[in-house]
Design a protein around this motif. Structure first.
Motif, short mmCIF file in Angstrom:
data_model
loop_
_atom_site.label_atom_id
_atom_site.label_comp_id
_atom_site.label_asym_id
_atom_site.label_seq_id
_atom_site.Cartn_x
_atom_site.Cartn_y
_atom_site.Cartn_z
N ASN A 70 -20.90 -2.85 -6.20
CA ASN A 70 -19.70 -2.14 -6.64
C ASN A 70 -19.43 -2.39 -8.12
O ASN A 70 -18.29 -2.60 -8.55
CB ASN A 70 -18.48 -2.56 -5.80
N ASN A 71 -20.48 -2.34 -8.90
CA ASN A 71 -20.40 -2.62 -10.32
C ASN A 71 -20.84 -1.42 -11.16
O ASN A 71 -21.24 -1.57 -12.31
CB ASN A 71 -21.28 -3.85 -10.66
N LYS A 72 -20.75 -0.25 -10.56
CA LYS A 72 -21.13 0.98 -11.25
C LYS A 72 -19.88 1.57 -11.90
O LYS A 72 -18.90 1.92 -11.22
CB LYS A 72 -21.73 1.98 -10.25
N THR A 73 -19.89 1.71 -13.20
CA THR A 73 -18.69 2.09 -13.95
C THR A 73 -18.12 3.44 -13.53
O THR A 73 -16.90 3.60 -13.43
CB THR A 73 -19.00 2.12 -15.46
N ASP A 74 -18.97 4.40 -13.27
CA ASP A 74 -18.51 5.75 -12.95
C ASP A 74 -18.34 6.00 -11.46
O ASP A 74 -18.15 7.14 -11.03
CB ASP A 74 -19.48 6.78 -13.53
N LEU A 75 -18.39 4.94 -10.68
CA LEU A 75 -18.16 5.04 -9.24
C LEU A 75 -16.81 4.39 -8.93
O LEU A 75 -16.65 3.17 -9.09
CB LEU A 75 -19.28 4.34 -8.46
N ARG A 76 -15.83 5.16 -8.50
CA ARG A 76 -14.47 4.66 -8.31
C ARG A 76 -14.09 4.59 -6.83
O ARG A 76 -14.18 5.59 -6.12
CB ARG A 76 -13.47 5.57 -9.05
N GLN A 77 -13.68 3.42 -6.41
CA GLN A 77 -13.17 3.22 -5.05
C GLN A 77 -11.65 3.37 -5.10
O GLN A 77 -10.94 2.46 -5.53
CB GLN A 77 -13.55 1.82 -4.55
N VAL A 78 -11.14 4.50 -4.68
CA VAL A 78 -9.71 4.77 -4.80
C VAL A 78 -8.90 3.86 -3.88
O VAL A 78 -7.91 3.26 -4.30
CB VAL A 78 -9.41 6.25 -4.49
N ASN A 79 -9.29 3.78 -2.62
CA ASN A 79 -8.61 2.89 -1.66
C ASN A 79 -9.66 2.18 -0.81
O ASN A 79 -9.92 2.57 0.33
CB ASN A 79 -7.63 3.68 -0.78
N PRO A 80 -10.29 1.15 -1.35
CA PRO A 80 -11.43 0.50 -0.69
C PRO A 80 -11.16 -0.03 0.70
O PRO A 80 -12.06 -0.11 1.53
CB PRO A 80 -11.80 -0.63 -1.66
N ASP A 81 -9.92 -0.38 0.99
CA ASP A 81 -9.59 -0.89 2.33
C ASP A 81 -9.15 0.22 3.28
O ASP A 81 -8.78 -0.05 4.43
CB ASP A 81 -8.47 -1.94 2.24
N GLY A 82 -9.16 1.45 2.81
CA GLY A 82 -8.80 2.58 3.66
C GLY A 82 -7.32 2.79 3.82
O GLY A 82 -6.88 3.62 4.60
N GLU A 83 -6.52 2.05 3.04
CA GLU A 83 -5.08 2.18 3.16
C GLU A 83 -4.61 3.49 2.51
O GLU A 83 -5.26 4.03 1.63
CB GLU A 83 -4.37 0.99 2.50
N SER A 84 -3.45 4.00 2.98
CA SER A 84 -2.90 5.20 2.36
C SER A 84 -2.40 4.85 0.97
O SER A 84 -2.13 3.68 0.67
CB SER A 84 -1.75 5.75 3.21
N PHE A 85 -2.30 5.84 0.11
CA PHE A 85 -1.89 5.55 -1.25
C PHE A 85 -0.80 6.53 -1.70
O PHE A 85 -0.48 7.49 -1.00
CB PHE A 85 -3.08 5.57 -2.21
N LYS A 86 -0.23 6.27 -2.87
CA LYS A 86 0.94 6.99 -3.34
C LYS A 86 0.57 8.09 -4.33
O LYS A 86 -0.54 8.13 -4.86
CB LYS A 86 1.92 6.01 -3.99
N VAL A 87 1.55 8.96 -4.57
CA VAL A 87 1.35 10.07 -5.50
C VAL A 87 0.97 9.55 -6.89
O VAL A 87 0.13 10.15 -7.57
CB VAL A 87 2.63 10.92 -5.58
N GLU A 88 1.57 8.42 -7.28
CA GLU A 88 1.27 7.87 -8.60
C GLU A 88 -0.21 7.56 -8.76
O GLU A 88 -0.79 7.74 -9.84
CB GLU A 88 2.10 6.60 -8.85
N GLN A 89 -0.83 7.09 -7.66
CA GLN A 89 -2.26 6.79 -7.72
C GLN A 89 -3.09 8.05 -7.86
O GLN A 89 -4.12 8.06 -8.53
CB GLN A 89 -2.68 6.02 -6.46
#
Length: 319
Positions: A70-89
């Motif tokens: 998980n050290n690839k700069t252009d690979l983004r884990q938005v919610n790695p634990d699978g949790e829901s996230f907010k509009v701000e994110q």
């Protein structure tokens, strides 16, 4: 990144279809659907390996190691634990997606369990799905497409990760060092789910949980509802697993009604048959919708007592 069971997931039709897409026809967004968390995680890893590896997924080069760590700069884990996230994110994602990649190649965003996110969040994400930038890709997972807005689904390529055969799961478990007897039992009872097979091997509680859910469906009434609700299965900790088993059982009832598909728990075939005579297809669909709604309420921090009570009231109506 998940390294477990990569060889098994490589045999799936979902991966073979993606394998043909990358790199020339790599879509802007994919909706990867499955309840099998382990298989989904391995599928995500395989896709990223194929995207970033010069050899399209060798698994051993420096680029592949970056993916694994998980050290690839252009690979983004938005919610790695699978949790829901907010509009701000989501707003942060949209802003980041508008920027050029650091390494000059593809930018990949992984969003897990979108079906458990609010409609507000999904609508916000829709903006970038409607106006995709070159070399920006979204890998979105969901346990069911029902929880994903139609407007979002229409802008993604949906791939369903089909269940594996019992033999394929058994061989994968043996390869990973599980004992023969346990691997046989888990692979036969898992209904094609690698995730469930591993859970069954690691925790006998999952066998008792399936029986508990069937007990509810066979004997639920207004009088005994409080007794069922008082069980540990409806505690804050265990409720997500209980919801999973409710969903599996109703899906198995549908499979039994039409004689199609492998059952999650073959040993309960006779009990499924009795319930299939009792619960109509419309009732199963209604119950599955209620389970999906219960997940959303639970994720929104509603009290587990109120969510569980509403769920059992809904289920009682279809029994």
């Amino acid at each position: 990144m998940n390294k477990e069971f990569l060889s098994l997931v490589k045999t799936s039709l979902a991966y073979k279809l993606l394998e043909k897409d990358i790199p020339e026809n790599f879509s802007h967004s994919y909706l990867l659907v499955s309840r099998d968390k382990i298989a989904l995680e391995n599928l995500l890893t395989l896709i990223c390996l194929r995207v970033y590896c010069p050899k399209l997924g060798c698994g051993s080069c420096p680029e592949c190691e970056k993916v694994f760590s998980n050290n690839k700069t252009d690979l983004r884990q938005v919610n790695p634990d699978g949790e829901s996230f907010k509009v701000e994110q989501v707003e942060e994602i949209l802003e980041d997606a508008s920027l050029s990649s650091f390494e000059g190649g593809e930018k990949v965003y992984i969003i897990r369990n979108l079906d458990q996110c609010s409609e507000v969040v999904q609508n916000k994400l829709l903006k970038t799905l409607e106006e995709p930038r070159p070399k920006v890709h979204f890998l979105i997972t969901a346990t069911s497409p029902k929880g994903v807005l139609q407007t979002v689904r229409s802008r993604t390529r949906q791939l369903d990760l089909a269940p594996f055969s019992a033999d394929a799961i058994y061989n994968a478990l043996i390869e990973k060092g599980y004992e023969d007897e346990g691997a046989k039992g888990a692979s036969r009872c898992a209904g094609g789910s690698l995730d469930l097979a591993v859970k069954l091997l690691q925790d006998d509680r999952y066998f008792t949980l399936s029986s508990f859910v069937l007990d509810i469906l066979e004997g639920l009434s207004l009088d005994n509802m409080p007794t069922f609700l008082s069980g540990s299965e409806f505690s804050q900790k265990e409720f997500p697993d209980t919801l999973d088993f409710f969903e599996m059982v109703f899906q198995d009832i549908l499979k039994t009604r039409y004689g199609k598909g492998s059952l999650s728990f073959e040993k309960y075939k006779e009990r499924y048959s009795h319930l299939a005579e009792k619960v109509e297809e419309k009732g199963c669909a209604s119950a599955l919708d209620s389970i999906a709604e219960a997940r959303k309420r639970f994720k929104a921090n509603c009290s587990v007592e109120s969510v569980a009570h509403l769920l059992l009231m809904d289920i009682l109506e279809v029994l």
